[in-house]
Design a protein around this motif. Structure first.
Motif, PDB file in Angstrom:
ATOM      1  N   ASN A   4      -3.220   0.335  -3.701  1.00 50.95           N
ATOM      2  CA  ASN A   4      -3.095  -0.911  -2.957  1.00 50.95           C
ATOM      3  C   ASN A   4      -2.971  -2.049  -3.957  1.00 50.95           C
ATOM      4  N   GLY A  30      -6.144   1.461   6.169  1.00 53.27           N
ATOM      5  CA  GLY A  30      -4.872   1.980   5.751  1.00 53.27           C
ATOM      6  C   GLY A  30      -4.363   3.046   6.686  1.00 53.27           C
ATOM      7  N   GLU A  84       0.852  -1.184   0.000  1.00 58.50           N
ATOM      8  CA  GLU A  84       0.000   0.000   0.000  1.00 58.50           C
ATOM      9  C   GLU A  84       0.889   1.235   0.000  1.00 58.50           C
TER      10      GLU A  84
END
Length: 260
Positions: A215, A260, A56
């Motif tokens: 991602n 995230g 990510e």
């Protein structure tokens, strides 16, 4: 599909609705959404597992140039069951935090976290902090906004997607209720077995800092044995014994793993 510490040639786009079967040849049939869901459900029925790697990236962009980027990488194994994901074991590392990787295990309704940032809060003879988690935390194995290992979620994504025969992939856009931004662009590559091989998402830029988030998840070894166990009891301390604030922090970490 919340992190502790825890990215063309023109192809023919074939709409899902109506034309998938008609335009496919008998030796190279297009994997219909139904076939993809059936393949995934078959893996859950086996009760085995799958390994994954995830990258990510949060990039600051100005005038289409990347000024800086923060990269978070994860790898691990997920154990499947007839009722869904039963457990997972993953290791995460960030290029912005100078400490050893964080490892997270979710098994039997408990999350276990080993992170060097906790060393000053725990006894020297233990390595892990544990906390109960809700059943929904089992899908927190990734930071993605769409858990494609949930058949219902995957079905909804594929329903409005287009298929690229050249790359054997579906692609589309969808808005996530978890973020306030434009729609998320996504692409799902499939293997010859119709199982997810790679899933990529991107959105942004967002905010005045022009952040672009991507991602990229790679799946491998579908059907591999996955024997996930809790850490040795003598190396674990419950978070509630360290104070309510830490216990709440661990639970919030689990809840944020997919953000995230």
């Amino acid at each position: 599909m919340r992190r502790w510490i825890m990215f063309t040639a023109v192809a023919v786009l074939v709409p899902i609705a109506g034309t998938a079967h008609a335009s496919s040849g008998p030796s190279n049939p297009i994997p219909t959404p139904g076939a993809v869901i059936a393949a995934l459900n078959a893996e859950f029925a086996k009760g085995a597992g799958v390994r994954f790697n995830e990258t990510e990236t949060y990039a600051t962009v100005f005038m289409e140039k990347t000024l800086s980027a923060s990269i978070h990488e994860s790898s691990g194994v997920i154990k499947l069951s007839r009722t869904g994901i039963s457990s997972f074991d993953k290791t995460q590392i960030s290029d912005r935090i100078e400490r050893r990787p964080t490892r997270t295990i979710v098994v039997d309704g408990t999350v276990y976290v080993r992170d060097s940032g906790l060393n000053s809060l725990i006894r020297p003879d233990v390595e892990w902090v544990s906390s109960p988690v809700e059943e929904s935390a089992k899908d927190s194995w990734s930071a993605i906004h769409f858990d494609i290992l949930a058949p219902g979620t995957l079905k909804n994504l594929l329903a409005k997607a287009t298929f690229d025969r050249k790359t054997n992939s579906y692609r589309g856009t969808k808005r996530s209720p978890e973020i306030s931004t434009d729609q998320i662009n996504w692409t799902l590559w499939l293997g010859k077995d119709n199982l997810p091989k790679r899933f990529h998402t991107s959105y942004g830029p967002v905010s005045k800092f022009q952040i672009v988030v991507t991602n990229d998840i790679r799946f491998r070894n579908w059907g591999t044995p996955a024997d996930i166990t809790a850490p040795p009891a003598h190396l674990v301390t419950p978070s509630d014994e360290l104070g309510g604030s830490l216990s709440q922090s661990i639970q919030e970490t689990v809840n944020r793993l997919r953000a995230g």
